[in-house]
Motif scaffolding. Structure first.
Motif, PDB file in Angstrom:
ATOM      1  N   LEU A 107       0.773  -0.943  -0.009  1.00 23.84           N
ATOM      2  CA  LEU A 107      -0.114   0.070  -0.221  1.00 23.84           C
ATOM      3  C   LEU A 107       0.724   1.318  -0.038  1.00 23.84           C
ATOM      4  O   LEU A 107       1.873   1.107   0.534  1.00 23.84           O
ATOM      5  CB  LEU A 107      -0.898  -0.099   1.052  1.00 23.84           C
ATOM      6  N   THR A 108       0.548   2.453  -0.436  1.00 21.74           N
ATOM      7  CA  THR A 108       0.976   3.797  -0.018  1.00 21.74           C
ATOM      8  C   THR A 108       0.669   3.931   1.056  1.00 21.74           C
ATOM      9  O   THR A 108       0.430   3.825   2.091  1.00 21.74           O
ATOM     10  CB  THR A 108       0.380   4.743  -1.256  1.00 21.74           C
ATOM     11  N   GLU A 111      -2.049   5.639   1.644  1.00 25.08           N
ATOM     12  CA  GLU A 111      -3.063   4.138   2.331  1.00 25.08           C
ATOM     13  C   GLU A 111      -3.021   3.700   3.677  1.00 25.08           C
ATOM     14  O   GLU A 111      -3.804   3.462   4.565  1.00 25.08           O
ATOM     15  CB  GLU A 111      -2.752   3.082   1.560  1.00 25.08           C
ATOM     16  N   ASN A 112      -1.331   3.910   4.030  1.00 24.63           N
ATOM     17  CA  ASN A 112      -1.209   2.794   5.026  1.00 24.63           C
ATOM     18  C   ASN A 112      -1.444   3.698   6.718  1.00 24.63           C
ATOM     19  O   ASN A 112      -2.258   2.988   7.187  1.00 24.63           O
ATOM     20  CB  ASN A 112       0.473   2.983   5.382  1.00 24.63           C
ATOM     21  N   ALA A 115      -5.430   3.326   6.075  1.00 26.04           N
ATOM     22  CA  ALA A 115      -5.988   2.034   6.524  1.00 26.04           C
ATOM     23  C   ALA A 115      -5.859   1.890   8.429  1.00 26.04           C
ATOM     24  O   ALA A 115      -6.785   1.116   8.495  1.00 26.04           O
ATOM     25  CB  ALA A 115      -4.843   0.873   6.181  1.00 26.04           C
ATOM     26  N   GLU A 138     -14.302   9.622   5.394  1.00 24.02           N
ATOM     27  CA  GLU A 138     -12.919   8.619   4.592  1.00 24.02           C
ATOM     28  C   GLU A 138     -12.289  10.563   4.063  1.00 24.02           C
ATOM     29  O   GLU A 138     -11.298  10.244   4.403  1.00 24.02           O
ATOM     30  CB  GLU A 138     -12.805   8.195   2.616  1.00 24.02           C
TER      31      GLU A 138
ATOM     32  N   ASN B 198     -12.396   0.763  -4.585  1.00 23.34           N
ATOM     33  CA  ASN B 198     -11.909   1.268  -4.718  1.00 23.34           C
ATOM     34  C   ASN B 198     -12.423   2.434  -3.142  1.00 23.34           C
ATOM     35  O   ASN B 198     -12.880   3.692  -3.450  1.00 23.34           O
ATOM     36  CB  ASN B 198     -12.274   2.528  -5.719  1.00 23.34           C
ATOM     37  N   ARG B 203      -9.932  -1.163   0.705  1.00 25.59           N
ATOM     38  CA  ARG B 203      -8.070  -1.116   0.635  1.00 25.59           C
ATOM     39  C   ARG B 203      -7.475  -1.767   2.202  1.00 25.59           C
ATOM     40  O   ARG B 203      -6.602  -2.605   1.986  1.00 25.59           O
ATOM     41  CB  ARG B 203      -8.283   0.760   1.598  1.00 25.59           C
ATOM     42  N   PRO B 352      -2.971   1.301  -6.128  1.00 24.01           N
ATOM     43  CA  PRO B 352      -4.155   2.138  -5.190  1.00 24.01           C
ATOM     44  C   PRO B 352      -5.529   2.462  -5.210  1.00 24.01           C
ATOM     45  O   PRO B 352      -5.769   2.277  -6.031  1.00 24.01           O
ATOM     46  CB  PRO B 352      -3.293   3.453  -4.880  1.00 24.01           C
ATOM     47  N   SER B 353      -5.966   1.939  -4.110  1.00 31.61           N
ATOM     48  CA  SER B 353      -7.373   2.432  -3.627  1.00 31.61           C
ATOM     49  C   SER B 353      -7.684   3.717  -4.053  1.00 31.61           C
ATOM     50  O   SER B 353      -7.239   4.123  -2.182  1.00 31.61           O
ATOM     51  CB  SER B 353      -8.139   2.026  -2.320  1.00 31.61           C
ATOM     52  N   ARG B 354      -8.338   3.623  -4.762  1.00 32.49           N
ATOM     53  CA  ARG B 354      -8.514   5.430  -5.149  1.00 32.49           C
ATOM     54  C   ARG B 354      -9.808   6.188  -4.254  1.00 32.49           C
ATOM     55  O   ARG B 354     -10.509   6.399  -5.136  1.00 32.49           O
ATOM     56  CB  ARG B 354      -8.430   5.967  -5.865  1.00 32.49           C
ATOM     57  N   THR B 355      -9.975   6.580  -3.337  1.00 35.08           N
ATOM     58  CA  THR B 355     -11.144   6.452  -2.528  1.00 35.08           C
ATOM     59  C   THR B 355     -11.669   7.903  -2.845  1.00 35.08           C
ATOM     60  O   THR B 355     -13.012   8.193  -3.502  1.00 35.08           O
ATOM     61  CB  THR B 355     -11.077   6.402  -0.896  1.00 35.08           C
TER      62      THR B 355
END
Lengths: 265, 374
Positions: A107-108, A111-112, A115, A138, B198, B203, B352-355
């Motif tokens: 994960l980027t 993202e880390n 999460a 989010e 996404n 994720r 990547p998950s682009r939310t």
């Protein structure tokens, strides 16, 4: 020597975030902790030192709920949390990092952090198709994540994969995830291990900054006392499961009992 | 000539559609969540049974009132005869009922696939790696044997199985209608898995896959995360099974345990496709499915038997059928080997998950604002 905070220290530390009272932990016949009592005032950076086998990690495991003590209590924000499940303790705000970083490697960086946002209904996979079910949470998470990245000085790496980060950056990422999950008290297991001195100083500077700006309390296990002692407010020294010294770092480091414990005198 | 080309194109498109749906279900479990599911075919089989058995029974119950020779018991007792009467004298004249049955079949196959996935997730929560892979493989094989010889489930002749209801016969071009239907379902599935990817939930699958302990330390419930991935991935496989049974190009008008539980077709090929496309890459799996569907699966299926003949497999005492199957195994292995050597992360590596539009936030927060024009 009385192993108590002096009155002056107590006075400036009236708000105790975490306290252990006479923790006893045995593994079979081995006494890992023989009645350890420490106090961690809010917004302090507290260092826990001691030679290998002195009981540092056991104490952390008892505090974070991974081990149950035979005797004694862990008091967090006035509540007895002895024996509470680890993930509940995490949600209450005590977050630990691992000695060897455990990133979400594919994960980027962003993202880390995302999460690590506290679990909730926004992570329900059966509602994921409806953006409405998660978009508000989010948005808050992304705002918070970028704030944290800025505080860590990692904002330029936000879109990098964790697998591309350096050792020091991975340590900071661990701290970032702990912040993201809502940590009030962070327990860091050797944040400077395996990192060159310049980077180690950077990591401790970030810790200081997080304390000043975000009011986070830190309990740090560290073997590189020379570096760590420049940044911490208070030090506890353990040896063979007992507290042998406590006080400001310079006082503890010059304590004869502490020196003897390290050189085996 | 044109007609032949059109039919070949429809067949290839049907193949691509069905393999996308079945592979993407596996991709969710194995790619996003890291569960080595080698029993994927059993979830696929649930969809085939829904169409071949349950839907056929419901249709027979309706048809028995107006069509002579059709009885509910006949669906199993005299399957070929009963279905052939319904397929010529009933389904072509009841389009609304047919459409309703198609929708019912899709929903029920999702549910049954999901339930079996939930049951399979119970060991998946306790076992890891090759232990889990072997367990799921053997459970799928065990179910295949049980279903093969249970008359009430798959009919009396194990290799023939059950004829399927021709629910697109009302269009007068079942092949074209089923192809379009297959592609539409595949596209909907693509949109669905991309939206899931996404999202915070998508994720979280990938995060818990990368490091379970870290996820736990952050207060995440890894048990339910793995369970949910098993349920959703298996439900998609069930959906694929229903689409397969409804499409005459794929099922060939019947479902048998030997075809719907086929581990080469519905477990190993999907594995090869997601490795080729890129684990946890919905787009990569799509591209891999298209490439393989056009260039490999079809020629291999078409010609492996001929290759076996040319190589005189029978002269060596080898059954040409088995030899043809073995060739297919060899192709799967070859693809995986080549991809691992050349593109270890697949054609389109995991993304990547682009939310949310992250760059927009990054610009406001961390990147310098765009320089003002003087």
């Amino acid at each position: 020597m009385a192993l108590q905070m002096t009155e002056k220290e107590e006075g400036s530390a009236s708000d105790i975030i975490l306290e252990t009272r006479n923790i006893v932990k045995r593994f079979g016949g081995v006494v890992a902790l023989a009645g350890v009592s420490i106090k961690i005032p809010r917004r302090w950076i507290v260092l826990l030192i001691g030679p290998n086998g002195s009981g540092k990690t056991t104490l952390v495991n008892v505090i974070t709920g991974f081990l149950k003590p035979e005797e004694g209590k862990v008091i967090y924000e006035g509540r007895d949390i002895t024996g509470v499940e680890p993930h509940i303790i995490t949600r209450m705000g005590i977050v630990r990092t691992f000695q060897i970083p455990k990133p979400f490697i594919n994960l980027t960086v962003l993202e880390n952090l995302l999460a690590a946002y506290p679990p909730g209904p926004h992570e329900n996979p059966y509602k994921a198709v409806s953006k409405r079910s998660w978009v508000k949470t989010e948005e808050e998470a992304v705002e918070k994540a970028f704030d944290i990245l800025k505080a860590l000085g990692m904002e330029r790496a936000w879109d990098q994969k964790a697998s591309e980060l350096s050792g020091a950056e991975l340590k900071l990422l661990e701290v970032g995830r702990a912040l993201m999950s809502g940590a009030k008290l962070m327990i860091l297991d050797e944040p400077a291990a395996g990192v060159n001195p310049t980077k180690a100083h950077e990591i401790f500077s970030v810790i200081r900054k997080l304390r000043e700006e975000r009011g986070i309390t830190f309990l740090i296990i560290e073997h590189r006392i020379d570096i760590a002692s420049q940044y911490v407010d208070y030090t506890y020294a353990l040896h063979l499961g007992r507290l042998i010294s406590q006080g400001p770092p310079q006082k503890v480091l010059n304590d004869k009992a502490v020196i003897e414990s390290y050189i085996g005198g | 000539m044109m007609a032949n080309f059109a039919v070949l194109a429809e067949q290839i498109l049907s193949f691509i559609g069905i393999y996308y749906i079945v592979s993407i279900g596996l991709n969710l479990k194995a790619g996003h969540m890291g569960i080595p599911d080698f029993g994927h075919a059993m979830f696929f089989a649930m969809g085939g049974i829904v169409v071949g058995n349950i839907v056929a029974h419901i249709a027979a119950a309706v048809a028995a009132k107006s069509v002579p020779g059709v009885t509910v018991a006949g669906v199993i007792a005299s399957n070929t005869k009963t279905l052939s009467i319904m397929n010529t004298k009933f389904f072509p004249y009841h389009p609304l009922l047919d459409i309703g049955l198609v929708i019912f079949a899709l929903v029920l196959s999702l549910i049954l696939g999901g339930i079996l996935g939930w049951i399979a997730s119970l060991p998946a929560l306790r076992l890891r790696g090759e232990f889990l892979a072997i367990l799921l493989l053997t459970v799928a094989e065990g179910l295949r044997v049980i279903f093969t010889y249970t008359k009430s489930l798959m009919g009396s002749t194990p290799t023939v199985g059950l004829s399927t209801p021709a629910l697109f016969s009302w269009t007068h071009n079942s092949g074209l209608a089923a192809t379009i239907f297959t592609i539409i379902v595949a596209l909907i599935v693509y949109v669905y898995v991309e939206r899931l990817h996404n999202s915070p939930a998508g994720r979280l699958f990938r995060a818990a896959r990368d490091d379970e302990d870290a996820a736990k330390a952050l207060g995440k419930n890894v048990v339910t995360i793995r369970r949910d991935a098993m349920i959703i991935g298996s439900a998609l496989a069930g959906l694929a099974g229903a689409v397969y049974a409804l499409n005459p190009f794929l099922g060939g008008g019947s479902v048998a345990a030997v075809s719907i539980f086929n581990r080469v077709w519905w477990t190993f090929w999907p594995w090869a496709l997601i490795i080729l496309g890129g684990m946890a890459s919905n787009r990569g799996t799509g591209l891999a499915t298209i490439i393989v569907g056009v260039s490999l699966i079809w020629p291999v299926r078409l010609y492996s038997f001929k290759v076996a003949q040319v190589l005189h497999a029978s002269a060596l005492g080898i059954n040409p059928d088995q030899f043809a199957n073995a060739l297919e195994y060899a192709f799967i292995g070859l693809i995986i080997l080549i991809v691992q050597a050349v593109l270890p992360r697949g054609i389109i590596p995991e993304y990547p998950s682009r939310t949310l539009p992250f760059e927009k936030y990054a610009r406001g927060k961390v990147l310098p604002p765009k320089p003002k024009e003087e």
